[in-house]
Motif scaffolding. Sequence first.
Motif, PDB file in Angstrom:
ATOM      1  N   ASN A  64      30.804 -54.170 -15.513  1.00 15.82           N
ATOM      2  CA  ASN A  64      30.360 -54.980 -16.655  1.00 15.82           C
ATOM      3  C   ASN A  64      31.431 -55.962 -17.097  1.00 15.82           C
ATOM      4  OD1 ASN A  64      27.758 -54.451 -17.289  1.00 15.82           O
ATOM      5  ND2 ASN A  64      28.236 -52.610 -18.477  1.00 15.82           N
ATOM      6  N   ILE A  65      30.965 -57.005 -17.720  1.00 12.73           N
ATOM      7  CA  ILE A  65      31.926 -57.965 -18.259  1.00 12.73           C
ATOM      8  C   ILE A  65      32.658 -57.362 -19.452  1.00 12.73           C
ATOM      9  CG2 ILE A  65      32.199 -60.276 -19.215  1.00 12.73           C
ATOM     10  CD1 ILE A  65      31.109 -60.453 -16.470  1.00 12.73           C
ATOM     11  N   ASP A  66      31.906 -56.644 -20.298  1.00  7.99           N
ATOM     12  CA  ASP A  66      32.531 -56.025 -21.467  1.00  7.99           C
ATOM     13  C   ASP A  66      32.910 -54.602 -21.141  1.00  7.99           C
ATOM     14  OD1 ASP A  66      32.144 -58.263 -23.033  1.00  7.99           O
ATOM     15  OD2 ASP A  66      30.051 -57.670 -23.412  1.00  7.99           O
ATOM     16  N   VAL A  67      34.123 -54.291 -21.418  1.00 10.53           N
ATOM     17  CA  VAL A  67      34.595 -52.935 -21.159  1.00 10.53           C
ATOM     18  C   VAL A  67      35.128 -52.393 -22.465  1.00 10.53           C
ATOM     19  CG1 VAL A  67      36.183 -51.549 -19.823  1.00 10.53           C
ATOM     20  CG2 VAL A  67      35.191 -53.593 -18.828  1.00 10.53           C
ATOM     21  N   ASN A  68      34.476 -51.338 -22.977  1.00  9.75           N
ATOM     22  CA  ASN A  68      34.901 -50.810 -24.265  1.00  9.75           C
ATOM     23  C   ASN A  68      35.333 -49.352 -24.156  1.00  9.75           C
ATOM     24  OD1 ASN A  68      32.504 -49.707 -23.704  1.00  9.75           O
ATOM     25  ND2 ASN A  68      31.432 -50.398 -25.554  1.00  9.75           N
ATOM     26  N   TYR A  69      35.877 -49.007 -23.003  1.00 12.09           N
ATOM     27  CA  TYR A  69      36.375 -47.637 -22.826  1.00 12.09           C
ATOM     28  C   TYR A  69      37.611 -47.754 -21.945  1.00 12.09           C
ATOM     29  CZ  TYR A  69      34.318 -48.354 -18.286  1.00 12.09           C
ATOM     30  OH  TYR A  69      34.004 -48.878 -17.082  1.00 12.09           O
ATOM     31  N   THR A  70      38.298 -46.635 -21.795  1.00 11.14           N
ATOM     32  CA  THR A  70      39.420 -46.645 -20.863  1.00 11.14           C
ATOM     33  C   THR A  70      39.465 -45.318 -20.125  1.00 11.14           C
ATOM     34  OG1 THR A  70      41.799 -46.812 -20.637  1.00 11.14           O
ATOM     35  CG2 THR A  70      40.987 -45.896 -22.702  1.00 11.14           C
ATOM     36  N   LEU A  71      40.044 -45.347 -18.959  1.00  8.85           N
ATOM     37  CA  LEU A  71      40.294 -44.115 -18.222  1.00  8.85           C
ATOM     38  C   LEU A  71      41.802 -43.927 -18.230  1.00  8.85           C
ATOM     39  CD1 LEU A  71      37.815 -44.385 -15.234  1.00  8.85           C
ATOM     40  CD2 LEU A  71      37.636 -42.999 -17.280  1.00  8.85           C
ATOM     41  N   PRO A  72      42.292 -43.204 -19.210  1.00  8.58           N
ATOM     42  CA  PRO A  72      43.742 -43.207 -19.447  1.00  8.58           C
ATOM     43  C   PRO A  72      44.534 -42.600 -18.294  1.00  8.58           C
ATOM     44  CG  PRO A  72      42.663 -41.540 -20.797  1.00  8.58           C
ATOM     45  CD  PRO A  72      41.569 -42.333 -20.152  1.00  8.58           C
ATOM     46  N   ASN A  73      43.877 -41.762 -17.501  1.00 10.33           N
ATOM     47  CA  ASN A  73      44.638 -41.084 -16.458  1.00 10.33           C
ATOM     48  C   ASN A  73      44.521 -41.720 -15.081  1.00 10.33           C
ATOM     49  OD1 ASN A  73      45.707 -38.840 -18.024  1.00 10.33           O
ATOM     50  ND2 ASN A  73      43.538 -38.345 -18.319  1.00 10.33           N
ATOM     51  N   LEU A  74      43.631 -42.686 -14.945  1.00  5.85           N
ATOM     52  CA  LEU A  74      43.413 -43.239 -13.615  1.00  5.85           C
ATOM     53  C   LEU A  74      44.663 -43.985 -13.154  1.00  5.85           C
ATOM     54  CD1 LEU A  74      41.020 -43.324 -11.593  1.00  5.85           C
ATOM     55  CD2 LEU A  74      40.721 -45.700 -12.262  1.00  5.85           C
ATOM     56  N   PHE A  75      45.231 -43.543 -12.046  1.00  3.94           N
ATOM     57  CA  PHE A  75      46.403 -44.272 -11.555  1.00  3.94           C
ATOM     58  C   PHE A  75      46.247 -44.764 -10.128  1.00  3.94           C
ATOM     59  CE2 PHE A  75      48.865 -41.273  -8.942  1.00  3.94           C
ATOM     60  CZ  PHE A  75      48.222 -40.089  -9.223  1.00  3.94           C
ATOM     61  N   MET A  76      45.162 -44.386  -9.443  1.00  5.77           N
ATOM     62  CA  MET A  76      44.921 -44.972  -8.126  1.00  5.77           C
ATOM     63  C   MET A  76      43.466 -45.383  -8.019  1.00  5.77           C
ATOM     64  SD  MET A  76      46.948 -42.671  -5.431  1.00  5.77           S
ATOM     65  CE  MET A  76      48.580 -42.067  -5.788  1.00  5.77           C
ATOM     66  N   LEU A  77      43.246 -46.666  -7.711  1.00  3.41           N
ATOM     67  CA  LEU A  77      41.889 -47.177  -7.584  1.00  3.41           C
ATOM     68  C   LEU A  77      41.791 -47.952  -6.281  1.00  3.41           C
ATOM     69  CD1 LEU A  77      39.077 -47.698  -8.783  1.00  3.41           C
ATOM     70  CD2 LEU A  77      40.039 -49.709  -9.924  1.00  3.41           C
ATOM     71  N   PHE A  78      40.922 -47.477  -5.406  1.00  4.21           N
ATOM     72  CA  PHE A  78      40.769 -48.106  -4.101  1.00  4.21           C
ATOM     73  C   PHE A  78      39.330 -48.573  -3.930  1.00  4.21           C
ATOM     74  CE2 PHE A  78      44.080 -44.878  -3.749  1.00  4.21           C
ATOM     75  CZ  PHE A  78      45.134 -45.625  -3.245  1.00  4.21           C
ATOM     76  N   LEU A  79      39.152 -49.892  -3.934  1.00  2.00           N
ATOM     77  CA  LEU A  79      37.814 -50.465  -3.800  1.00  2.00           C
ATOM     78  C   LEU A  79      37.823 -51.514  -2.690  1.00  2.00           C
ATOM     79  CD1 LEU A  79      36.925 -50.921  -7.591  1.00  2.00           C
ATOM     80  CD2 LEU A  79      36.196 -49.077  -6.075  1.00  2.00           C
ATOM     81  N   SER A  80      38.379 -51.146  -1.558  1.00  2.00           N
ATOM     82  CA  SER A  80      38.394 -52.057  -0.423  1.00  2.00           C
ATOM     83  C   SER A  80      36.994 -52.111   0.190  1.00  2.00           C
ATOM     84  CB  SER A  80      39.409 -51.541   0.608  1.00  2.00           C
ATOM     85  OG  SER A  80      39.402 -52.349   1.748  1.00  2.00           O
ATOM     86  N   SER A  81      36.571 -53.295   0.620  1.00  2.00           N
ATOM     87  CA  SER A  81      35.250 -53.456   1.254  1.00  2.00           C
ATOM     88  C   SER A  81      34.128 -52.934   0.375  1.00  2.00           C
ATOM     89  CB  SER A  81      35.201 -52.744   2.606  1.00  2.00           C
ATOM     90  OG  SER A  81      36.203 -53.213   3.448  1.00  2.00           O
ATOM     91  N   CYS A  82      34.083 -53.373  -0.847  1.00  2.00           N
ATOM     92  CA  CYS A  82      33.037 -52.941  -1.775  1.00  2.00           C
ATOM     93  C   CYS A  82      32.168 -54.107  -2.229  1.00  2.00           C
ATOM     94  CB  CYS A  82      33.664 -52.239  -2.982  1.00  2.00           C
ATOM     95  SG  CYS A  82      34.211 -50.576  -2.611  1.00  2.00           S
ATOM     96  N   LYS A  83      32.206 -55.207  -1.499  1.00  6.40           N
ATOM     97  CA  LYS A  83      31.375 -56.379  -1.794  1.00  6.40           C
ATOM     98  C   LYS A  83      31.624 -56.940  -3.191  1.00  6.40           C
ATOM     99  CE  LYS A  83      27.737 -54.503   1.119  1.00  6.40           C
ATOM    100  NZ  LYS A  83      26.388 -53.947   1.129  1.00  6.40           N
ATOM    101  N   LEU A  84      32.820 -56.784  -3.667  1.00  3.32           N
ATOM    102  CA  LEU A  84      33.160 -57.365  -4.963  1.00  3.32           C
ATOM    103  C   LEU A  84      33.263 -58.879  -4.817  1.00  3.32           C
ATOM    104  CD1 LEU A  84      35.966 -54.846  -5.935  1.00  3.32           C
ATOM    105  CD2 LEU A  84      33.828 -55.155  -7.173  1.00  3.32           C
ATOM    106  N   ARG A  85      32.762 -59.597  -5.811  1.00  9.93           N
ATOM    107  CA  ARG A  85      32.886 -61.056  -5.779  1.00  9.93           C
ATOM    108  C   ARG A  85      33.858 -61.549  -6.838  1.00  9.93           C
ATOM    109  NH1 ARG A  85      29.113 -63.991  -2.621  1.00  9.93           N
ATOM    110  NH2 ARG A  85      30.373 -65.539  -3.668  1.00  9.93           N
ATOM    111  N   ASP A  86      34.160 -60.658  -7.792  1.00 10.41           N
ATOM    112  CA  ASP A  86      35.115 -60.997  -8.842  1.00 10.41           C
ATOM    113  C   ASP A  86      36.032 -59.799  -9.035  1.00 10.41           C
ATOM    114  OD1 ASP A  86      34.008 -63.538  -9.811  1.00 10.41           O
ATOM    115  OD2 ASP A  86      32.262 -62.271 -10.220  1.00 10.41           O
ATOM    116  N   PHE A  87      37.116 -60.045  -9.719  1.00  7.97           N
ATOM    117  CA  PHE A  87      37.949 -58.921 -10.122  1.00  7.97           C
ATOM    118  C   PHE A  87      37.147 -58.062 -11.084  1.00  7.97           C
ATOM    119  CE2 PHE A  87      41.226 -61.701  -8.606  1.00  7.97           C
ATOM    120  CZ  PHE A  87      42.112 -60.811  -8.022  1.00  7.97           C
ATOM    121  N   PRO A  88      36.998 -56.763 -10.834  1.00  2.24           N
ATOM    122  CA  PRO A  88      36.213 -55.938 -11.757  1.00  2.24           C
ATOM    123  C   PRO A  88      36.911 -55.828 -13.108  1.00  2.24           C
ATOM    124  CG  PRO A  88      37.209 -54.580 -10.031  1.00  2.24           C
ATOM    125  CD  PRO A  88      37.536 -55.999  -9.701  1.00  2.24           C
ATOM    126  N   LYS A  89      36.186 -56.155 -14.159  1.00  5.98           N
ATOM    127  CA  LYS A  89      36.754 -56.141 -15.510  1.00  5.98           C
ATOM    128  C   LYS A  89      37.194 -54.752 -15.931  1.00  5.98           C
ATOM    129  CE  LYS A  89      37.489 -59.999 -17.489  1.00  5.98           C
ATOM    130  NZ  LYS A  89      36.514 -60.777 -18.212  1.00  5.98           N
TER     131      LYS A  89
END
Length: 972
Positions: free
Chosen positions: A482-507
């Motif tokens: 989503n464009i609006d992000v109103n939450y956080t994942l305070p513990n997330l320290f590794m995010l791997f989204l290679s080859s996920c058909k993203l067209r923009d930086f995920p907000k």
Amino acid sequence: MGWFPWLCQLLCLLLFSLDFQANFSSSLSPSPTPPQCSDFESAALLQFKGTFSINNASAYLCNFVGTKSYPKTNSWMEGTDCCRWKGVVCDSASGHVIGIDLSCSWLYGAITSNSSLFLLRHLQRLNLAYNDFRGSNISPEFGGFASLTHLNLSSSGFSGKIPYSSISQLSTLVSIDLTVRNYGLLQVEEHTLRGLVQNLTKVRVLVLNGVNISAVDPGSLMNLSSSLISLSLNNCGLRGRFPQNIFHLPNLRMLSLSGNRDLSGYLPKTNWSGPLVSLSLWSTSFSGELPDSIGNLESLTYLDLAASTFSGSVPRSLGNLSQLIYLDLCANGFTGHISFSLAKLTQLDHLSLCSNQLVGLIPDQVSLFHKISFLDLAYNFLNGTLPTWLYSHSALEFLYLQGNNFTGQIKEFQQKSLVYIYLGNNKLQGPTPNSIVELVNLTKLSLESNNLSGIVELDMFSKLQNLQVLDLSSNNLSVKSNIDVNYTLPNLFMLFLSSCKLRDFPKFVIALTNLNRLDLSNNGIHGMIPKWLGNVGKNSLSYLNLSNNFLTYLEEIPWNQMQILDLHSNLLQGKLPFLPPTTTFFSISNNSLSGGISSQICNVSFLSILDLSRNNLGGTIPQCLVNFSAYLSVLNLKMNKFYGIIPFSFANDCGLKYINFNGNQLEGRLPPSMAGCRYMEVLDLGNNKINDTFPQWLETLPELQVLVLRSNQLHGFIHGCKSAHCFSKLQILDLSNNDFTGPLPSEYIANLKSMRNQRRNDGSLQYLRDIGSYGYTYDYSVVVAIKGFDRELVKISAIFISIDLSNNKFEGEISTDFGKLISIRGLNLSHNSLNGHIPQSIGNLTVLEWLDLSSNKLVGKIPMQMVDLTSLSFLNLSYNQLVGPIPQGNQFNTFENGSFEGNLDLCGFPLNKACSGNENQQSPSNDSDSEYGFGWKVVLLGYGCGFVFGVAVGYLVIVTRKPKWLGTLVDW
Ligand SMILES: *[C@@H]1O[C@H](CO)[C@@H](O)[C@H](O)[C@H]1NC(C)=O
Ligand SMILES: *[C@@H]1O[C@H](CO)[C@@H](O)[C@H](O)[C@H]1NC(C)=O
Ligand SMILES: *[C@@H]1O[C@H](CO)[C@@H](O)[C@H](O)[C@H]1NC(C)=O
């Protein structure tokens, strides 16, 4: 590993119960007026106390094993009864001090031979574990405690050789623990250990973890006392064969030999029974099958045979071990199916069978694997669908099934206990289950490299507040945010989204302020790298992979903890950004950067891999780039516009393994200081304007495997072989398109040892690469001519072996030594002035796939032996002065005219001219392009028609489009 404390507890319990069985009843039995401590012993104790200071630096060890630590000697006060002091036990009848327990007491200081400790002659028990005695030797005075039954000096900083006459004199000893924290701090020699084994006839517990026993033949343990209950020799450097009779000791309950990599042995096939509770052979060279008799060990609760060399199937009889709690057989050579009998183990909590060759399905019945909380079956050949009990099993917390061949969908979870889910590298299909977001304990979710499909809304993970790792890479998923992000994942320290058909930086990423690793590579992300990304992990991001997108601009690199930064294959323009000083890996290859390299880059002192290839960078190469750091191992500036001379000041301790300056405009001479790069494996300076004679010092580089100097202005004679190495490891030699003169470099050819050994393509392909200590792999690449075409090898296989000396002015004969290079795949000597005959020995090169001798002055007949070149698919002998019949048979049935045209008088297939008895002399056809006859026509006609006996194409990894290296993370 979280299991260590658990194991400790198990063992402590075991040993504790032993302690209770042993004596001490004397001090516990009530006595009306217990006698007081003697002045003499009291004074000895106080003097002992006085030799130490109190320092809690060793306390963490006690925390680790779950023991309280505090300075017990603080209660030792003059004028009070020492029998009441903490850690002191007196005999109830005589009042003598018979026990001292100062474990975890923060003692700091040395224990020397004249310590007052040795005055306490009545001691039966002495425990000084977990203090810091600062490298004290074990004094021979320890041998004077004639009544000592229990001695524990573990993890307390003793060092040196254990003296011959000390502990082994204590024939009363029942329990000894001399564990050291770092391997080898203590050593035991053979005769000392023999004495110990011989004299300690009552010993029940023997713990020497970490003590260097490498000088001792394990056979000397054979005579250990039959009273032995626990033997622990982890990490002792034991080598040789372990005596089998130990397994049959009648009282043995615990045997632990882990970490002795060179210790071999077998488990007993017959008559194996007894009270064994715990068996640990982790990381040894024990081998053979697990015998059925293991099922007789009814008391076994802990079995760890991981990372050894066992093989065969996992015996069904393991299912008889009804007490088993912990089973780890990972990283062996086990084959066959997972037996149903294992699923019956009702007490089993931890099951690890990872990294074996197990096949078939996971047994699937809900009643199975009753209490299991930890299941690791990763990296096998398991298939079928995931068993249904996984979804409902309420004890299961840690699930590792990655690296198998599981198919089908991931179903909905009905339980909530899962903490880790690793399902990557399988063939799972369909959508990601919605119920994943109900797994509130989930901390790691890894589904990468499957065939999962559908849309994933990243917002769905907002409920998983414990999530630390999320990997959805390389599926068929469309990941949305989503464009609006109103939450956080305070513990997330590794995010791997290679080859996920993203067209923009995920907000979604914007809120991840503690991110440590981020992979958004291989997506369709367009445009500038947004400023807000700089705030994400500004002080924490150490790995960022944005490669293979359509990014156009990066103003600066704001992450000040960055180590691995990969921006290759984008559309980045502008100048080379400044790197944070923490960077170890930087690739911005295959973009459109312009400008020069600032010498500021030489402040990045731990930089190990620098790849700026395929840009429009120009200017001169800064001198400092070749001597600022011994850590730099890869320097790739290929295909840019650098000009001027190659920096001449390579450092003496140069650590470079890979240098690629191919395709620039460098001129001048090759700097001899480069000889200081003694780890060099690949040197590619092709396609420049280097003007020099052959740099003979190159032969001193002992590791050199690839040498490409093609298309420069190198000239003169090549002779050499003065150094010991003299190219003995070389597998690619390309000196083509220069002005070398004189004879072929036959001394070098004769010394190409690596080309003279048989190399098998056994399926386990080895590539030349740099495996960095920072957690990545950098595959070396190089451009070579194969069968007349320039190709980029994006990985260099160890069996790719070729020589190209074409387009020079070499003259003289082709030495018969070429026929000894039996592992060579390609040989090009064309466009020189070679004369004489083609040596018959060429017929020995049975894996040769391309051979080009065209446009020389070779005479005589084509040797019949060349029919034996059964792998040959490209042959060019055109434009020589060859005569007589063309050999017939095998590959020669497949070549066409072009392979032979322009010779003096060849006859037979495929030429029109039949061979007759008397062959007329004909003048060579003087075609217009005979001098530069390297045209497409010749090249294409040189191909055989695909009738190849020795098929050997698998080693070629060629990408003519985008180059690609793989940043593979080894450990997370
Ligand atoms: C074995 O014990 C005996 C008697 O206690 C002693 O004399 C001898 O030196 C010991 N051997 C070793 C190797 O310590
Ligand atoms: C998966 O199965 C394919 C054949 O279906 C096989 O070639 C491949 O080696 C298998 N991989 C694993 C990891 O079992
Ligand atoms: C699983 O692999 C085996 C070979 O190891 C094969 O025979 C079997 O058909 C496969 N089963 C499934 C369900 O793919």
